[in-house]
Design a protein around this motif. Structure first.
Motif, mmCIF file in Angstrom:
data_model
loop_
_atom_site.group_PDB
_atom_site.id
_atom_site.type_symbol
_atom_site.label_atom_id
_atom_site.label_comp_id
_atom_site.label_asym_id
_atom_site.label_seq_id
_atom_site.Cartn_x
_atom_site.Cartn_y
_atom_site.Cartn_z
ATOM 1 N N MET A 1 42.939 37.135 40.894
ATOM 2 C CA MET A 1 43.044 38.196 39.870
ATOM 3 C C MET A 1 41.649 38.592 39.387
ATOM 4 S SD MET A 1 44.902 39.973 37.606
ATOM 5 C CE MET A 1 46.558 39.386 37.248
ATOM 6 N N ILE A 2 41.394 39.909 39.349
ATOM 7 C CA ILE A 2 40.146 40.358 38.731
ATOM 8 C C ILE A 2 40.485 41.235 37.527
ATOM 9 C CG2 ILE A 2 38.812 40.230 40.887
ATOM 10 C CD1 ILE A 2 38.914 43.363 40.897
ATOM 11 N N LEU A 3 39.582 41.243 36.579
ATOM 12 C CA LEU A 3 39.719 42.111 35.406
ATOM 13 C C LEU A 3 38.771 43.288 35.573
ATOM 14 C CD1 LEU A 3 40.524 42.862 32.476
ATOM 15 C CD2 LEU A 3 38.803 41.234 31.680
ATOM 16 N N VAL A 4 39.348 44.488 35.609
ATOM 17 C CA VAL A 4 38.553 45.711 35.695
ATOM 18 C C VAL A 4 38.631 46.399 34.345
ATOM 19 C CG1 VAL A 4 38.457 48.011 36.753
ATOM 20 C CG2 VAL A 4 38.910 46.006 38.185
ATOM 21 N N THR A 5 37.493 46.813 33.800
ATOM 22 C CA THR A 5 37.527 47.620 32.573
ATOM 23 C C THR A 5 37.249 49.078 32.950
ATOM 24 O OG1 THR A 5 35.172 47.475 32.041
ATOM 25 C CG2 THR A 5 36.588 45.667 31.248
ATOM 26 N N VAL A 27 44.991 43.121 40.042
ATOM 27 C CA VAL A 27 43.991 43.660 39.117
ATOM 28 C C VAL A 27 44.606 43.808 37.739
ATOM 29 C CG1 VAL A 27 42.602 45.701 38.557
ATOM 30 C CG2 VAL A 27 42.880 45.014 40.944
ATOM 31 N N VAL A 28 43.940 43.297 36.705
ATOM 32 C CA VAL A 28 44.281 43.672 35.335
ATOM 33 C C VAL A 28 43.317 44.787 34.968
ATOM 34 C CG1 VAL A 28 44.574 42.957 32.951
ATOM 35 C CG2 VAL A 28 44.764 41.297 34.748
ATOM 36 N N ARG A 50 50.933 44.411 41.690
ATOM 37 C CA ARG A 50 49.574 43.839 41.680
ATOM 38 C C ARG A 50 48.668 44.547 40.671
ATOM 39 N NH1 ARG A 50 47.462 45.049 47.133
ATOM 40 N NH2 ARG A 50 48.632 46.923 46.616
ATOM 41 N N HIS A 51 49.166 45.632 40.074
ATOM 42 C CA HIS A 51 48.361 46.385 39.115
ATOM 43 C C HIS A 51 48.949 46.252 37.725
ATOM 44 C CE1 HIS A 51 47.090 50.376 37.205
ATOM 45 N NE2 HIS A 51 46.009 49.616 37.255
ATOM 46 N N VAL A 52 48.240 45.571 36.841
ATOM 47 C CA VAL A 52 48.711 45.376 35.465
ATOM 48 C C VAL A 52 47.829 46.229 34.572
ATOM 49 C CG1 VAL A 52 49.091 43.719 33.621
ATOM 50 C CG2 VAL A 52 49.392 43.012 36.008
ATOM 51 N N PHE A 53 48.403 47.301 34.025
ATOM 52 C CA PHE A 53 47.608 48.169 33.163
ATOM 53 C C PHE A 53 47.765 47.757 31.703
ATOM 54 C CE2 PHE A 53 46.697 51.710 30.441
ATOM 55 C CZ PHE A 53 45.433 52.049 30.904
ATOM 56 N N ALA A 365 56.316 46.743 32.563
ATOM 57 C CA ALA A 365 57.527 47.379 33.066
ATOM 58 C C ALA A 365 57.332 48.881 33.175
ATOM 59 C CB ALA A 365 58.692 47.071 32.135
ATOM 60 N N ALA A 366 56.662 49.461 32.139
ATOM 61 C CA ALA A 366 56.405 50.900 32.185
ATOM 62 C C ALA A 366 55.522 51.227 33.373
ATOM 63 C CB ALA A 366 55.730 51.363 30.893
ATOM 64 N N ASP A 367 54.523 50.365 33.591
ATOM 65 C CA ASP A 367 53.593 50.608 34.686
ATOM 66 C C ASP A 367 54.318 50.521 36.025
ATOM 67 O OD1 ASP A 367 50.954 51.182 35.494
ATOM 68 O OD2 ASP A 367 50.788 49.120 36.234
ATOM 69 N N ALA A 368 55.318 49.659 36.068
ATOM 70 C CA ALA A 368 56.050 49.489 37.313
ATOM 71 C C ALA A 368 57.125 50.570 37.492
ATOM 72 C CB ALA A 368 56.701 48.109 37.333
#
Ligand code: NAD
Ligand code: DAU
Length: 370
Positions: A1-5, A27-28, A50-53, A365-368
């Motif tokens: 997991m990486i954290l992207v800002t 990615v968070v 895989r994408h957590v916003f 959930a919204a992101d998904a």
């Protein structure tokens, strides 16, 4: 997991999309969704687990602490910033807050988390600061391109705030041993570029029949790099860069602004000619110069090429053609940005930062797309 800002902005979104296309690692994505953050940039990964916003501010220390503890990232890639020089001249406050205070908070949160990791994870952890060539100041016509050893001489509130954060990053390595990497990249262009910057502004104004503003004589020089080449450079530095080192990234495409504007006009003449048969260049309008305008940037990218084997994939000719075509094919994206509809959409699709913190699963959930 990486954290992207800042992964809903221009470069950050391109980076997240490229990352998820090439890697199985999640990615968070922490982004405040300032005027420059646009979730439509991430439409193609909606529903990808895989994408957590996370909508939130890098100045929010408590949120950062929870994100590090909850997601245990092995690296931070820090794009979040106020990025537009003209806005920094008009109102520097947000630049000081996000670029300096926000970077400080992020460094502190990263340090707290990193210091408690087991030894092997601590050694492998990376904090990558995405910075700019503008921190080096301006070049005279005959001067060699910026190398990594050149001193900082920032001239705008934007570049001064980026230089300040670069210094903090350096100090966190020197003092605390945080394994940091810094990149200094030249002017990017490509898909999802907010139409306040020269290239997208020229494209959208040309198509709308509006003037194409060229500051001063238009002979200021920038070194242009296709955004996906910047993303590949960041990946390369994250994978193989030496902690504590800085890497310049550039395309070797030094061009005066007026030439850039003429190139865009010529491409539009070919791909979407004006109805009256005139060339788009007739819309070019020289306007008052930007205060303190840096005359020339040029980046010496030999270190990243030599040490890490990175090279850009696009020439300027191929990249600018792709970019103009992308804007022609994405009139909806442009319209959303211009009308502000993308902001309404953010409001209806996502909760505020506070409620997101208390209910991260609802956001996921919204992101998904649930
Ligand atoms: P951008 O303005 O398009 O995007 C910035 C993103 O950061 C937005 O999504 C915004 O919502 C987010 N953000 C702003 N303040 C925040 C905060 N307080 N907390 C969380 N998120 C916040 O910028 P960009 O052009 O994509 O630039 C990204 C990074 O790359 C910046 O650090 C910039 O200095 C650097 N850079 C840009 C270029 C370029 O040509 N655009 C070149 C070299 C380096
Ligand atoms: O060099 C890297 C930097 O490039 C990044 O760090 C910044 O985040 C990014 O915004 C960009 O800064 P610039 O100021 O160079 O980009 P901008 O697109 O605003 O301007 C490019 C050049 O074009 C600059 O010389 C100013 C000029 N210009 C810009 C605009 C918006 C015009 O002549 N007319 C315009 O309308």
């Amino acid at each position: 997991m990486i954290l992207v800002t800042g992964g809903a902005g221009f470069i950050g979104a391109n980076f997240v999309l490229d990352w998820l296309a090439a890697s199985s690692e999640p990615v968070v994505n922490l982004d405040k969704l300032s005027y420059a953050g646009n979730l439509h940039n991430l439409d193609s990964v909606r529903g990808d687990a895989r994408h957590v916003f996370v909508q939130g501010d890098i100045c929010d220390a408590a949120l950062l602490e929870r994100l590090f503890a909850g997601h245990q990232p092995r690296a931070v890639v820090h794009f979040a910033a106020e990025s537009h020089v003209d806005r920094s001249i008009h109102g520097p406050q947000d630049f000081i807050q996000t670029n300096i205070v926000g970077s400080f908070r992020l460094l502190e949160a990263a340090r707290g988390y990193w210091s408690r990791l087991p030894a092997d994870a601590r050694a492998a952890f990376r904090f990558l600061q995405v910075s700019t060539d503008e921190v080096y100041g301006t070049l005279a016509p005959a001067e060699p391109a910026f190398s990594e050893t050149r001193g900082f001489e920032p001239n705008s509130p934007y570049s001064a705030s980026k230089a300040a954060s670069d210094h903090l990053v350096r100090a966190w390595q020197h003092t605390y041993g945080l394994p940091v990497l810094t990149t200094h990249c030249s002017n990017n262009y490509g898909p999802y570029h907010f139409p306040e910057k020269l290239i997208p502004l020229t494209i959208v104004n040309a198509l709308a029949g509006r003037p194409l503003p060229v500051y001063g004589d238009g002979l200021q020089v920038r070194d242009w790099l296709y955004v996906r080449d910047h993303c590949s450079a960041v990946r390369c530095v994250l994978d193989a860069g030496q902690p504590g080192q800085t890497y310049n990234v550039g395309g070797g495409n030094e061009k005066p602004n007026i030439e850039i504007v003429h190139t865009v006009c010529a491409l539009l003449d070919e791909l979407r000619p004006r109805a009256d048969g005139q060339g788009y260049a007739c819309q070019i309008t020289h306007v008052r110069d930007r205060p303190g305008h840096d005359r020339r940037y040029a980046v010496d990218a030999r270190k990243i090429e030599r040490e890490l084997g990175w090279r850009p994939a696009e020439t300027f000719a191929s990249g600018i053609r792709k970019t103009v075509q992308w804007y022609l094919e994405h009139a909806d994206w442009v319209a959303n940005v211009q009308t502000g509809a993308y902001r309404d959409w953010v409001q209806t699709q996502y909760q505020s930062a506070e409620s997101a913190e208390s209910a991260p699963s609802a956001r996921q959930a919204a992101d998904a797309g649930a």
